[in-house]
Design a protein around this motif. Structure first.
Motif, PDB file in Angstrom:
ATOM      1  N   VAL A 190       0.874  -1.176   0.000  1.00  0.00           N
ATOM      2  CA  VAL A 190       0.000   0.000   0.000  1.00  0.00           C
ATOM      3  C   VAL A 190       0.909   1.224   0.000  1.00  0.00           C
ATOM      4  O   VAL A 190       1.661   1.450   0.947  1.00  0.00           O
ATOM      5  N   VAL A 193      -3.019   6.359   0.212  1.00  0.00           N
ATOM      6  CA  VAL A 193      -4.465   6.301   0.464  1.00  0.00           C
ATOM      7  C   VAL A 193      -5.014   7.715   0.323  1.00  0.00           C
ATOM      8  O   VAL A 193      -4.324   8.691   0.632  1.00  0.00           O
ATOM      9  N   GLU A 247      -8.870   9.817   0.766  1.00  0.00           N
ATOM     10  CA  GLU A 247     -10.293   9.723   1.094  1.00  0.00           C
ATOM     11  C   GLU A 247     -11.102  10.373  -0.022  1.00  0.00           C
ATOM     12  O   GLU A 247     -10.908  11.543  -0.326  1.00  0.00           O
ATOM     13  N   ARG A 272     -12.646   5.300   0.022  1.00  0.00           N
ATOM     14  CA  ARG A 272     -11.248   5.668  -0.034  1.00  0.00           C
ATOM     15  C   ARG A 272     -10.594   4.978  -1.242  1.00  0.00           C
ATOM     16  O   ARG A 272     -10.928   3.852  -1.581  1.00  0.00           O
ATOM     17  N   ILE A 301      -7.164   3.468  -2.679  1.00  0.00           N
ATOM     18  CA  ILE A 301      -5.944   2.841  -2.162  1.00  0.00           C
ATOM     19  C   ILE A 301      -5.010   2.575  -3.337  1.00  0.00           C
ATOM     20  O   ILE A 301      -5.399   1.901  -4.297  1.00  0.00           O
ATOM     21  N   GLU A 350      -4.821   1.555  -8.635  1.00  0.00           N
ATOM     22  CA  GLU A 350      -5.637   2.092  -7.561  1.00  0.00           C
ATOM     23  C   GLU A 350      -6.984   1.392  -7.525  1.00  0.00           C
ATOM     24  O   GLU A 350      -7.598   1.159  -8.575  1.00  0.00           O
ATOM     25  N   THR A 402     -10.814   1.803  -5.557  1.00  0.00           N
ATOM     26  CA  THR A 402     -11.607   2.705  -4.721  1.00  0.00           C
ATOM     27  C   THR A 402     -12.678   1.866  -4.047  1.00  0.00           C
ATOM     28  O   THR A 402     -13.454   1.179  -4.715  1.00  0.00           O
TER      29      THR A 402
END
Lengths: 86, 242
Positions: free
Chosen positions: B10, B13, B15, B21, B23, B67, B69
């Motif tokens: 990871v 991150v 929001e 969120r 990632i 990514e 979400t």
């Protein structure tokens, strides 16, 4: 019948066995003859095995049973699969 | 690509909303990604219990980053952890990206209509980004049905991308709208007024909850879109939609 997912959600588990994506293949239902991408069939995951059903007639197309490091893949509900290669 | 579980780091991150969120993951090797694909994420508890869920990929950065979400489902087994607890420096087991059906490829030339409900916008965002990245000339339209203004994912990027002539986004607010804009569920008339005409034979991608996807696809067919041109994805993943 309980809520279902798209056959699309089988792409991960089936990628363990096939080197190309099988969910984009067109499958002909052995029961009613409807032709549809596996990704668009209805996937039920509540049972011990994952069950893919024909959206037209409800017949079982595919059964995927994963346990103890073994995977049993039953495709007998299809008359055939048409797979795009290259 | 596929076939096995890999450990991803990871690396970021972000929001999106109070319950969702994005990632950013870095995989141990180069990733091949088609816009619309998903990954499976596997969590293992200390006692060995495992939970697997599928999450749409929102975008990829070559060679090795992508990514996802994730929207938190309050009763979920996996999403609350991903949205509340996961931190940069943690690792996740990932399989994929996978899926060859609900995908957009830049070599396709036809206009594209995207219709997303709630977090169903995520795989569509990957297509919007791929279209922009390619400088693709085909018209792209996104109809985004969302609860309220603060529930919109990717808003500032969508606004920026919509300055391009080839891309446009329309929001339908189902519970609360900005001042002066209508509120209400997406219906056949609103859909008809905001999607590409079936005469241009667009490729259509619809993603959202089951009821949303079924209603929208039915209306699209009534508007003259061929069922063969409509691809749908309901959310949820193997093991339950959490």
């Amino acid at each position: 019948m309980s809520d279902y997912l798209d056959g699309n959600a089988l792409a991960g588990p089936l990628s363990e066995v096939f080197s190309i994506d099988i969910t984009a293949a067109l499958g002909k239902c052995g029961g009613c003859g409807a032709v549809r991408a596996l990704a668009q069939a209805h996937l039920y995951v509540d049972a011990p095995a994952k069950i893919l059903r024909c959206p037209s007639c409800g017949g079982v197309l595919l059964r995927l049973d994963e346990r103890g490091g073994r995977l049993i893949l039953d495709l007998s509900g299809f008359a055939h699969l048409t797979i795009q290669v290259g | 690509m596929s076939g096995m579980w890999r450990v991803a780091d990871v690396v970021g991150v972000h929001e999106e909303t109070t319950t969702a969120r994005t990632i950013r993951l870095r995989l141990p090797e180069p990733v091949r990604f088609l816009a619309g694909q998903h990954v499976d994420v596997r969590l293992t508890a200390p006692d060995g219990y495992q939970a697997v869920r599928s999450y749409s990929v929102a975008g990829a950065t070559p060679p090795d980053s992508l990514e996802i979400t994730v929207d938190e489902l309050p009763d979920g087994e996996v999403s609350p952890y991903l949205v509340r607890d996961l931190a940069v420096g943690d690792q996740l087991e990932v399989r994929g990206p996978v899926g060859g059906w609900f995908v957009w490829r830049p070599e396709e030339t036809s206009p594209v209509q995207l219709v997303g409900g709630g977090s169903g916008v995520v795989p569509l965002m990957a297509m919007v980004r791929a279209h922009a990245m390619a400088g693709h000339p085909a018209p792209f339209r996104l109809l985004y049905s969302v609860r309220a203004p603060e529930s919109v994912f990717f808003r500032s990027e969508l606004e920026t991308l919509a300055r391009d002539d080839t891309f446009d986004v329309t929001y339908v607010y189902t519970r609360r709208a900005p001042d002066g804009e209508p509120v209400g569920r997406l219906d056949a008339a609103t859909l008809a007024a905001n999607v590409l005409n079936s005469g241009s034979d667009p490729a259509v991608y619809v993603c959202g909850a089951t009821g949303f996807v079924e209603a929208v696809s039915g209306w699209l067919v009534e508007l003259g879109h061929s069922p063969d041109r409509i691809k749908t994805e309901r959310y949820g993943g193997v093991g339950g939609a959490s």
